[in-house]
Design an enzyme around this catalytic site. Structure first.
Site, mmCIF file in Angstrom:
data_model
loop_
_atom_site.group_PDB
_atom_site.id
_atom_site.type_symbol
_atom_site.label_atom_id
_atom_site.label_comp_id
_atom_site.label_asym_id
_atom_site.label_seq_id
_atom_site.Cartn_x
_atom_site.Cartn_y
_atom_site.Cartn_z
ATOM 1 N N ARG A 218 45.324 -37.498 -60.115
ATOM 2 C CA ARG A 218 44.689 -38.344 -59.100
ATOM 3 C C ARG A 218 43.351 -38.851 -59.620
ATOM 4 N NH1 ARG A 218 46.945 -37.316 -53.693
ATOM 5 N NH2 ARG A 218 49.123 -36.898 -54.227
ATOM 6 N N GLU A 220 40.645 -39.693 -58.350
ATOM 7 C CA GLU A 220 39.676 -39.685 -57.247
ATOM 8 C C GLU A 220 38.289 -39.752 -57.858
ATOM 9 O OE1 GLU A 220 41.048 -38.982 -54.145
ATOM 10 O OE2 GLU A 220 42.664 -37.523 -54.455
ATOM 11 N N ARG A 226 36.850 -29.846 -52.880
ATOM 12 C CA ARG A 226 38.307 -29.664 -52.771
ATOM 13 C C ARG A 226 39.130 -30.692 -53.548
ATOM 14 N NH1 ARG A 226 36.587 -32.266 -48.133
ATOM 15 N NH2 ARG A 226 38.009 -33.891 -47.425
ATOM 16 N N HIS A 227 38.484 -31.507 -54.365
ATOM 17 C CA HIS A 227 39.214 -32.475 -55.194
ATOM 18 C C HIS A 227 39.018 -32.223 -56.686
ATOM 19 C CE1 HIS A 227 39.016 -34.866 -51.427
ATOM 20 N NE2 HIS A 227 40.193 -35.304 -51.838
ATOM 21 N N GLU A 363 42.859 -29.138 -45.716
ATOM 22 C CA GLU A 363 44.253 -29.581 -45.814
ATOM 23 C C GLU A 363 44.853 -29.006 -47.086
ATOM 24 O OE1 GLU A 363 44.736 -33.885 -46.341
ATOM 25 O OE2 GLU A 363 46.402 -33.352 -47.653
ATOM 26 N N SER A 366 50.592 -31.984 -47.236
ATOM 27 C CA SER A 366 51.026 -33.118 -46.430
ATOM 28 C C SER A 366 52.533 -33.155 -46.500
ATOM 29 C CB SER A 366 50.576 -34.448 -47.034
ATOM 30 O OG SER A 366 49.231 -34.609 -46.898
HETATM 31 P P1 AMO Z 1 48.998 -35.787 -50.603
HETATM 32 O O1 AMO Z 1 48.461 -36.951 -51.309
HETATM 33 O O2 AMO Z 1 48.401 -35.457 -49.265
HETATM 34 O O3 AMO Z 1 50.558 -35.942 -50.329
HETATM 35 O O4 AMO Z 1 48.878 -34.508 -51.517
HETATM 36 C C1 AMO Z 1 49.500 -33.285 -51.183
HETATM 37 C C2 AMO Z 1 48.539 -32.113 -51.318
HETATM 38 O O5 AMO Z 1 48.011 -32.066 -52.628
HETATM 39 C C3 AMO Z 1 46.695 -31.564 -52.610
HETATM 40 N N1 AMO Z 1 45.792 -32.569 -53.211
HETATM 41 C C4 AMO Z 1 44.796 -32.280 -54.068
HETATM 42 N N2 AMO Z 1 44.352 -31.121 -54.572
HETATM 43 C C5 AMO Z 1 43.321 -31.166 -55.435
HETATM 44 N N3 AMO Z 1 42.711 -32.309 -55.818
HETATM 45 C C6 AMO Z 1 43.117 -33.508 -55.342
HETATM 46 N N4 AMO Z 1 42.516 -34.626 -55.770
HETATM 47 C C7 AMO Z 1 44.197 -33.525 -54.422
HETATM 48 N N5 AMO Z 1 44.865 -34.516 -53.770
HETATM 49 C C8 AMO Z 1 45.811 -33.919 -53.041
HETATM 50 C C9 AMO Z 1 46.332 -31.318 -51.168
HETATM 51 C C10 AMO Z 1 47.314 -32.204 -50.429
HETATM 52 O O6 AMO Z 1 47.571 -31.724 -49.138
HETATM 53 N N6 AMO Z 1 53.760 -37.014 -51.687
HETATM 54 C C11 AMO Z 1 52.887 -36.455 -50.669
HETATM 55 C C12 AMO Z 1 53.399 -35.129 -50.152
HETATM 56 C C13 AMO Z 1 54.690 -35.245 -49.364
HETATM 57 O O7 AMO Z 1 54.707 -35.992 -48.378
HETATM 58 O O8 AMO Z 1 55.659 -34.544 -49.733
HETATM 59 C C14 AMO Z 1 51.497 -36.285 -51.258
HETATM 60 O O9 AMO Z 1 51.293 -36.319 -52.449
HETATM 61 O O10 AMO Z 1 46.567 -29.942 -50.889
#
Ligand code: AMO
Length: 440
Positions: A218, A220, A226-227, A363, A366
């Protein structure tokens, strides 16, 4: 040559000789006596070098903290007043008879890892990762992480999910938005997978139930606790569901089963962080709109765009913990504008059959029901301003018919972060990647 023994076996060897290998966590000199705390993968024990053994233990003069040694020693019971309560090897001490240095540092250690708590800031901790990882309290994080992977694996298999591994180099971005990494792929452009979304859906339409443990990338650009930019996702996808409720029920079952695994094997590591397991009570399911109303009523918090922010997630978790005694909560029915095109719309068309799972204020997952009808999916892609032609291969999954299905994506490191109460998610990655950090 004697057989190496692990330190956890030492207490049962009183009066006998043992042969150990490990790291010297701390060296302490008391007059003519030298004390060494020696650790291996199984534990730690105190060793004493007495003046009458200095000839065969001459190497002790060069031993510093973190020197790697082997030793032959006699296991002695400690006098009652010198026993260390609560420690596995607290009742014994080893009298060294021979000591050999197996490896020692070229330089002084950049950080002191000898104290029971490692008191350094996050950057220092991560910049000196190979050394900070030697600290037993830091190692505990990754032993629990290893249990998380094993627990999730077992929990999924118990429910007849098939493990799959999907490609991480993709021809298009999966999750929409702008947080993807574009890479050069020979003479073309490619993307690092933002999730296994498309492939796990394809998997569910063939195997019914699939799970994947895999890397997620990602882009970001922000710094939060948390990212990170590369994490490991625990994904699941299942077919022949009646609705999103079935997906939440399965995720709840798999989560509780995974956490039970910690109770069986992770007690020592959890105790190092005074970490406690969440009570296994039915996870409340609250519509997002209801959660937003509660935030306003209970906490006076106004929200924008019908969305919940980090602070709101913390408040709702607190509310649910007090009211229902649950460390988890499902927030459901997010507005379509906030969810990717593959989300199944609710009957009213405004909301979606989706959820987020919060754990102790953050969170961790998702998920939702997906659109499985070809025409509906093409329309949904268009409504998001995207070109169906770009999703040709993904659309093939539905072109020839697909059963109703749904699933989830969990962030593995966030689970460990919240389980142990770590200040930053980065502490739960061996070698985290963030906007500034690409090494070590
Ligand atoms: P989403 O984008 O919410 O959903 O990501 C799912 C879970 O991944 C974790 N997460 C992260 N952890 C650490 N750093 C990050 N940058 C980060 N981004 C996300 C979180 C989040 O809840 N395809 C959908 C899922 C689905 O619908 O099956 C998805 O990727 O814990």
């Amino acid at each position: 040559m004697q057989q190496r023994m692990l330190i956890r076996e030492v207490p049962s060897q009183i009066g006998k000789e043992v042969f150990l290998k490990g790291w010297v966590s701390v060296r302490r000199d008391h007059g003519k006596l030298v004390f060494l705390d020696v650790r291996d993968r199984s534990g730690s024990v105190q060793v004493v070098v007495l003046p009458n053994h200095l000839d065969s233990c001459a190497a002790v003069h060069e031993v510093r903290n973190e020197t790697i040694v082997s030793l032959v020693g006699r296991v002695n019971e400690r006098p009652a007043n010198a026993k260390k309560e609560g420690e596995l090897t607290g009742g014994v001490e080893i009298e060294a008879l021979e000591l050999t240095i197996l490896a020692k540092g070229e330089e002084d250690l950049p950080i002191d890892v000898s104290s029971s708590d490692l008191d350094v800031n996050l950057d220092t901790l991560l910049n000196n990762r190979t050394v900070s990882l030697r600290h037993p309290k830091i190692q505990a994080i990754f032993k629990l992480y290893s249990l998380l992977l094993a627990g999730y694996d077992q929990a999924c298999r118990k429910e007849e999910f098939v493990e799959i591994k999907t490609p991480k180099i993709l021809s298009s971005a999966t999750e929409g938005g702008a947080n993807f990494f574009k890479i050069k792929y020979f003479d073309r452009e490619a993307y690092l997978a933002q999730s296994p979304q498309f492939y796990k859906q394809a998997g569910a339409t063939v195997f019914e139930r699939v799970f994947e443990i895999g890397s997620v990338f990602r882009a970001e650009p922000h710094f939060t606790s948390r990212h990170v930019n590369e994490y490991v996702g625990l994904d699941g996808e299942m077919a022949f569901i009646e609705g999103v409720e079935d997906v939440m029920a399965m995720l709840e079952k798999i989560m509780f089963s995974t956490f039970s695994f910690f109770a069986l094997e992770g007690e020592i590591e959890l105790n190092r962080y005074a970490g406690h397991l969440p009570p296994q009570v039915a996870i409340p399911r609250i519509r997002l709109s209801e959660a937003l109303r509660l935030l306003k009523e209970e906490y006076g918090k106004e929200v924008e765009n019908e969305d919940i922010d980090g602070e709101g997630e913390r408040m709702i978790s607190e509310y649910v913990s007090k009211k229902y005694g649950s460390d988890f909560v499902f927030l459901t029915h997010y507005p379509a504008a906030l969810r990717p095109f593959y989300s199944m719309p609710s009957a009213d068309g405004k909301y979606t059959e989706t959820f987020d799972l919060l754990f102790r204020g953050v969170e961790i997952a998702s998920g939702g029901q997906r659109i499985h009808e070809y025409r509906m999916l093409v329309d949904s892609i268009r409504r998001k301003g995207l070109d169906p032609e770009q999703f040709r291969d993904y659309l093939d999954v539905f072109r020839y018919g697909a059963p109703a299905h749904g699933g989830w994506g969990l962030g593995s490191e966030r689970i460990i972060q919240k389980l142990l109460g770590l200040g930053s998610i980065k502490e739960a990655l061996l070698y985290p990647r963030d906007v500034k950090r690409l090494t070590p």
